[in-house]
Design a protein around this motif. Structure first.
Motif, PDB file in Angstrom:
ATOM      1  N   ALA A 131      19.513  13.337 -21.673  1.00  0.00           N
ATOM      2  CA  ALA A 131      18.566  13.470 -20.569  1.00  0.00           C
ATOM      3  C   ALA A 131      18.284  12.099 -19.955  1.00  0.00           C
ATOM      4  O   ALA A 131      17.948  11.138 -20.647  1.00  0.00           O
ATOM      5  N   ALA A 132      18.435  12.033 -18.623  1.00  0.00           N
ATOM      6  CA  ALA A 132      18.184  10.786 -17.911  1.00  0.00           C
ATOM      7  C   ALA A 132      16.694  10.713 -17.568  1.00  0.00           C
ATOM      8  O   ALA A 132      16.228  11.397 -16.654  1.00  0.00           O
ATOM      9  N   LEU A 133      15.960   9.898 -18.308  1.00  0.00           N
ATOM     10  CA  LEU A 133      14.511   9.767 -18.106  1.00  0.00           C
ATOM     11  C   LEU A 133      14.170   8.280 -17.987  1.00  0.00           C
ATOM     12  O   LEU A 133      13.473   7.715 -18.834  1.00  0.00           O
ATOM     13  N   PRO A 134      14.642   7.626 -16.937  1.00  0.00           N
ATOM     14  CA  PRO A 134      14.438   6.172 -16.827  1.00  0.00           C
ATOM     15  C   PRO A 134      12.983   5.771 -16.673  1.00  0.00           C
ATOM     16  O   PRO A 134      12.587   4.669 -17.026  1.00  0.00           O
ATOM     17  N   GLU A 135      12.136   6.657 -16.126  1.00  0.00           N
ATOM     18  CA  GLU A 135      10.732   6.315 -15.901  1.00  0.00           C
ATOM     19  C   GLU A 135       9.881   6.501 -17.154  1.00  0.00           C
ATOM     20  O   GLU A 135       8.746   6.033 -17.219  1.00  0.00           O
ATOM     21  N   LEU A 136      10.412   7.213 -18.162  1.00  0.00           N
ATOM     22  CA  LEU A 136       9.644   7.489 -19.378  1.00  0.00           C
ATOM     23  C   LEU A 136       9.636   6.239 -20.255  1.00  0.00           C
ATOM     24  O   LEU A 136      10.600   5.944 -20.959  1.00  0.00           O
ATOM     25  N   THR A 137       8.504   5.520 -20.237  1.00  0.00           N
ATOM     26  CA  THR A 137       8.409   4.253 -20.967  1.00  0.00           C
ATOM     27  C   THR A 137       7.642   4.381 -22.278  1.00  0.00           C
ATOM     28  O   THR A 137       7.805   3.544 -23.162  1.00  0.00           O
ATOM     29  N   HIS A 138       6.791   5.413 -22.397  1.00  0.00           N
ATOM     30  CA  HIS A 138       5.969   5.574 -23.600  1.00  0.00           C
ATOM     31  C   HIS A 138       6.087   7.001 -24.123  1.00  0.00           C
ATOM     32  O   HIS A 138       5.829   7.956 -23.372  1.00  0.00           O
ATOM     33  N   VAL A 139       6.475   7.144 -25.379  1.00  0.00           N
ATOM     34  CA  VAL A 139       6.565   8.446 -26.035  1.00  0.00           C
ATOM     35  C   VAL A 139       5.583   8.442 -27.199  1.00  0.00           C
ATOM     36  O   VAL A 139       5.711   7.627 -28.120  1.00  0.00           O
ATOM     37  N   LEU A 140       4.601   9.341 -27.152  1.00  0.00           N
ATOM     38  CA  LEU A 140       3.615   9.462 -28.223  1.00  0.00           C
ATOM     39  C   LEU A 140       3.882  10.762 -28.977  1.00  0.00           C
ATOM     40  O   LEU A 140       4.112  11.811 -28.359  1.00  0.00           O
ATOM     41  N   VAL A 141       3.890  10.684 -30.302  1.00  0.00           N
ATOM     42  CA  VAL A 141       4.102  11.869 -31.130  1.00  0.00           C
ATOM     43  C   VAL A 141       2.906  12.044 -32.056  1.00  0.00           C
ATOM     44  O   VAL A 141       2.176  11.097 -32.350  1.00  0.00           O
ATOM     45  N   GLY A 142       2.718  13.273 -32.523  1.00  0.00           N
ATOM     46  CA  GLY A 142       1.615  13.567 -33.435  1.00  0.00           C
ATOM     47  C   GLY A 142       1.579  15.044 -33.758  1.00  0.00           C
ATOM     48  O   GLY A 142       2.492  15.784 -33.401  1.00  0.00           O
ATOM     49  N   ALA A 143       0.536  15.454 -34.453  1.00  0.00           N
ATOM     50  CA  ALA A 143       0.285  16.848 -34.847  1.00  0.00           C
ATOM     51  C   ALA A 143       1.096  17.271 -36.061  1.00  0.00           C
ATOM     52  O   ALA A 143       0.782  18.283 -36.687  1.00  0.00           O
ATOM     53  N   GLU A 144       2.155  16.545 -36.401  1.00  0.00           N
ATOM     54  CA  GLU A 144       2.951  16.847 -37.583  1.00  0.00           C
ATOM     55  C   GLU A 144       3.744  15.606 -37.957  1.00  0.00           C
ATOM     56  O   GLU A 144       3.824  14.653 -37.183  1.00  0.00           O
ATOM     57  N   ALA A 145       4.329  15.619 -39.160  1.00  0.00           N
ATOM     58  CA  ALA A 145       5.110  14.463 -39.612  1.00  0.00           C
ATOM     59  C   ALA A 145       6.329  14.283 -38.711  1.00  0.00           C
ATOM     60  O   ALA A 145       6.979  15.248 -38.318  1.00  0.00           O
ATOM     61  N   CYS A 146       6.621  13.035 -38.374  1.00  0.00           N
ATOM     62  CA  CYS A 146       7.734  12.733 -37.484  1.00  0.00           C
ATOM     63  C   CYS A 146       8.949  12.306 -38.303  1.00  0.00           C
ATOM     64  O   CYS A 146       8.902  11.302 -39.017  1.00  0.00           O
ATOM     65  N   PRO A 147      10.076  13.035 -38.214  1.00  0.00           N
ATOM     66  CA  PRO A 147      11.281  12.654 -38.967  1.00  0.00           C
ATOM     67  C   PRO A 147      11.865  11.343 -38.439  1.00  0.00           C
ATOM     68  O   PRO A 147      11.814  11.066 -37.229  1.00  0.00           O
ATOM     69  N   PRO A 148      12.439  10.530 -39.308  1.00  0.00           N
ATOM     70  CA  PRO A 148      13.012   9.253 -38.864  1.00  0.00           C
ATOM     71  C   PRO A 148      14.083   9.397 -37.798  1.00  0.00           C
ATOM     72  O   PRO A 148      14.196   8.549 -36.909  1.00  0.00           O
ATOM     73  N   HIS A 149      14.892  10.475 -37.867  1.00  0.00           N
ATOM     74  CA  HIS A 149      15.982  10.585 -36.890  1.00  0.00           C
ATOM     75  C   HIS A 149      15.458  10.780 -35.468  1.00  0.00           C
ATOM     76  O   HIS A 149      16.126  10.416 -34.494  1.00  0.00           O
ATOM     77  N   VAL A 150      14.250  11.343 -35.322  1.00  0.00           N
ATOM     78  CA  VAL A 150      13.662  11.479 -33.990  1.00  0.00           C
ATOM     79  C   VAL A 150      13.277  10.104 -33.449  1.00  0.00           C
ATOM     80  O   VAL A 150      13.453   9.815 -32.260  1.00  0.00           O
ATOM     81  N   VAL A 151      12.775   9.233 -34.321  1.00  0.00           N
ATOM     82  CA  VAL A 151      12.450   7.861 -33.917  1.00  0.00           C
ATOM     83  C   VAL A 151      13.716   7.123 -33.507  1.00  0.00           C
ATOM     84  O   VAL A 151      13.757   6.440 -32.478  1.00  0.00           O
ATOM     85  N   GLU A 152      14.777   7.251 -34.310  1.00  0.00           N
ATOM     86  CA  GLU A 152      16.030   6.577 -33.992  1.00  0.00           C
ATOM     87  C   GLU A 152      16.587   7.028 -32.648  1.00  0.00           C
ATOM     88  O   GLU A 152      17.241   6.263 -31.947  1.00  0.00           O
ATOM     89  N   GLN A 153      16.304   8.265 -32.297  1.00  0.00           N
ATOM     90  CA  GLN A 153      16.846   8.814 -31.058  1.00  0.00           C
ATOM     91  C   GLN A 153      16.037   8.394 -29.835  1.00  0.00           C
ATOM     92  O   GLN A 153      16.615   8.121 -28.780  1.00  0.00           O
ATOM     93  N   TRP A 154      14.692   8.320 -29.952  1.00  0.00           N
ATOM     94  CA  TRP A 154      13.863   8.139 -28.774  1.00  0.00           C
ATOM     95  C   TRP A 154      13.165   6.786 -28.686  1.00  0.00           C
ATOM     96  O   TRP A 154      12.628   6.441 -27.622  1.00  0.00           O
ATOM     97  N   ALA A 155      13.134   6.009 -29.755  1.00  0.00           N
ATOM     98  CA  ALA A 155      12.433   4.725 -29.705  1.00  0.00           C
ATOM     99  C   ALA A 155      13.183   3.635 -28.938  1.00  0.00           C
ATOM    100  O   ALA A 155      12.546   2.832 -28.246  1.00  0.00           O
TER     101      ALA A 155
END
Length: 533
Positions: A131-155
């Protein structure tokens, strides 16, 4: 009446000016109730003010931010989205569609040039990586445990943060970030909060030791609305704060890491996770005990087969007890996933010498139906009875016995449909079992299919050069185009302690490679085209 009328005439025509204090209630929100009695939490203006200040500081909020309102107003995540947008005079985007995921959600984020978004990790993982999301500069997660692979993908290339906070505080008590690597802590306290990691005697534990998390500070809710007893049990005195201050007992197990960040480890209570749903057995026990014919109730989670965890209720029956009546009471009060798979009656709940429940003395439940039931009349019904019994792990099943009353659930339903496909060559939609959960009902469904049965699979001849599947060819092309890459690897690191049996490890790995042909497959070029070898 005349005196009341005269008093009414003296009242002003406008609302009186009432001074607004920081401790006044800003909003009331309900936690997820499961017994028909959800808890209303009252959150203060002071908590909102300090949260806004923290978000502006930690999340780089300016008037240019664009935040989508994705959460329902029944969840405090919606308050977070409002504050992210309005905290610095930014824009709140209101998507036309309701609940979204995957490509649709990515399209909305791109179309509205979203800069900041708050998502549960499960929902974030549905977004396509391309997904081309060049304007998305901040991603906040919560409400449940965040798996490491999601961080590796979106951080990478963004500010990614992990927020932690129960409903009983003002949205977030701690923030971790920017996230990177595989560690996903829940971070450090937000402005206005104090976090204590305490043992069972309410004494602080040393860094690295496990304890229960207590949250204190100005962001704490006032308590549960009209539930003083419940409030007193969860909002306890804070011995480290100003006189009269309180702290909230979260029930979460945490520890301080070496770099001063909190790591979430699990729950203190007996909360269990069954098929993705978090369940507190105590909630189910309270519903059972609320039935007039139940004297005592105990609910436990039992693993009947590897990976097959079921709720089992042990009941000391009272006068007029009838199992089917109690089941109807449970179904009417609880969501389906919280209804126990079996009801076991006991003369008394077994206890240890110290007065605690003796779980080892609890008998194993028998999921076999109590009555003989109608016997099968056709070969199809006979085969289905055998398949029902095998999947459910019971001795026998009657033609009219319900799959779900015998302990069946969605995962076992999928297994049953697969067994039917193999045994009868019939392709049944999963919903068929939910609509007609008996052998007789499924047999009728198969009869209505007529001749539209799935053909039996046969072994095909293997050519000398096996063509690639679409997915294999896509990765082969990307490898040729970009060179070696770990983009599509799902990595997992495990640290094992103890003596290593090298021969056993080597044998196990060879066993896996021998069993799975794909682990020993190469892709050579044959006449300019890739093939499997």
């Amino acid at each position: 009446i005349e005196s009341l009328a005269r008093e009414w005439d003296t009242q002003p025509d406008t609302d009186p000016v009432v001074p607004l204090r920081p401790a006044n209630t800003a909003y009331t929100i309900y936690t997820s109730g499961t017994t028909g009695r959800p808890k209303a939490v009252t959150v203060t203006h002071e908590g909102l003010a300090t949260l806004v200040a923290s978000l502006v500081e930690r999340c780089g909020l300016t008037e240019m931010v664009r935040v989508p309102q994705l959460a329902s107003t029944g969840f405090d995540a919606s308050v977070l989205e409002l504050l992210l947008a309005f905290g610095a005079g930014g824009t709140l985007v209101l998507p036309a569609a309701g609940r979204m995921a995957g490509e649709e959600l990515a399209g909305v984020l791109a179309e509205h040039r979203v800069t900041h978004v708050f998502l549960a990790p499960t929902l974030l993982a549905t977004l396509p990586t391309r997904a081309a999301l060049p304007e998305l500069t901040h991603v906040l997660v919560g409400a449940e445990a965040c798996p490491p692979h999601v961080v590796e993908q979106w951080a990478p290339g963004r500010q990614m943060m992990n927020l932690y906070g129960p409903t009983e505080i003002t949205v977030a008590a701690s923030i971790a970030g920017p996230l990177s690597g595989t560690a996903v802590p829940i971070g450090r306290p937000v402005m206005g909060f104090r976090l204590h990691v305490l043992d069972e005697f309410l004494s602080p534990v040393v860094p690295g030791a496990v304890g229960e998390l207590y949250v204190a500070g100005s962001g704490l809710a006032r308590g549960y609305l009209d539930r003083p007893g419940l409030s007193a049990g969860r909002f306890v005195a804070d011995p480290w704060g100003p006189p009269g201050s309180r702290m909230y007992r979260t029930g979460d197990l945490v520890r301080w890491s070496g770099d001063g960040e909190l790591e979430y480890l699990g729950r203190v209570d007996g909360q269990v996770k069954i098929r993705g749903f978090r369940i507190e057995p105590g909630e189910v026990e309270r519903v059972l005990s609320g039935h007039s014919a139940v004297d005592q109730a105990l609910v436990v989670a039992r693993e009947e087969q590897p990976g097959d965890i079921r709720l089992v209720a042990y009941v000391v029956p009272g006068e007029g007890y009838a199992a089917e009546e109690v089941r109807r009471h449970l179904r009417a009060t609880l969501p389906d996933y919280m209804v126990p798979a079996a009801l076991v009656t006991l003369r008394r709940i077994p206890l240890t010498t110290s007065g605690k429940v003796d779980h080892r003395a609890l008998p194993a439940p028998d999921y076999t139906p109590s009555g003989a039931g109608r016997t099968p009349r056709t070969s199809c019904e006979e085969i289905l009875c055998v398949l029902f019994a095998e999947v459910l792990g019971v001795a026998h099943v009657g033609v009219d016995d319900s799959f779900f009353d015998l302990g069946g659930h969605s995962l076992l339903a999928t297994r049953l449909i697969s067994r039917i496909r193999t045994a009868l060559g019939a392709e049944l939609p999963l919903r068929t079992l939910f609509e007609a959960p008996t052998v007789a009902g499924l047999a009728r469904g198969l009869a209505e299919q007529g001749g539209s049965l799935r053909p039996v699979l046969k072994r095909a001849a293997r050519p000398e050069a096996l063509p690639l599947s679409f997915a294999q060819e896509r990765l082969w092309f990307l490898h040729r185009l970009e060179g070696p890459s770990a983009t599509y690897n799902m990595a997992l690191a495990l640290r094992l302690t103890g003596d290593l049996d090298r021969a056993a490890l080597h044998g196990a790995l060879i066993d896996v490679i021998t069993r799975h042909e794909s682990l020993r497959t190469l892709y050579p070029d044959i006449a300019g085209r890739p093939a499997q070898q």
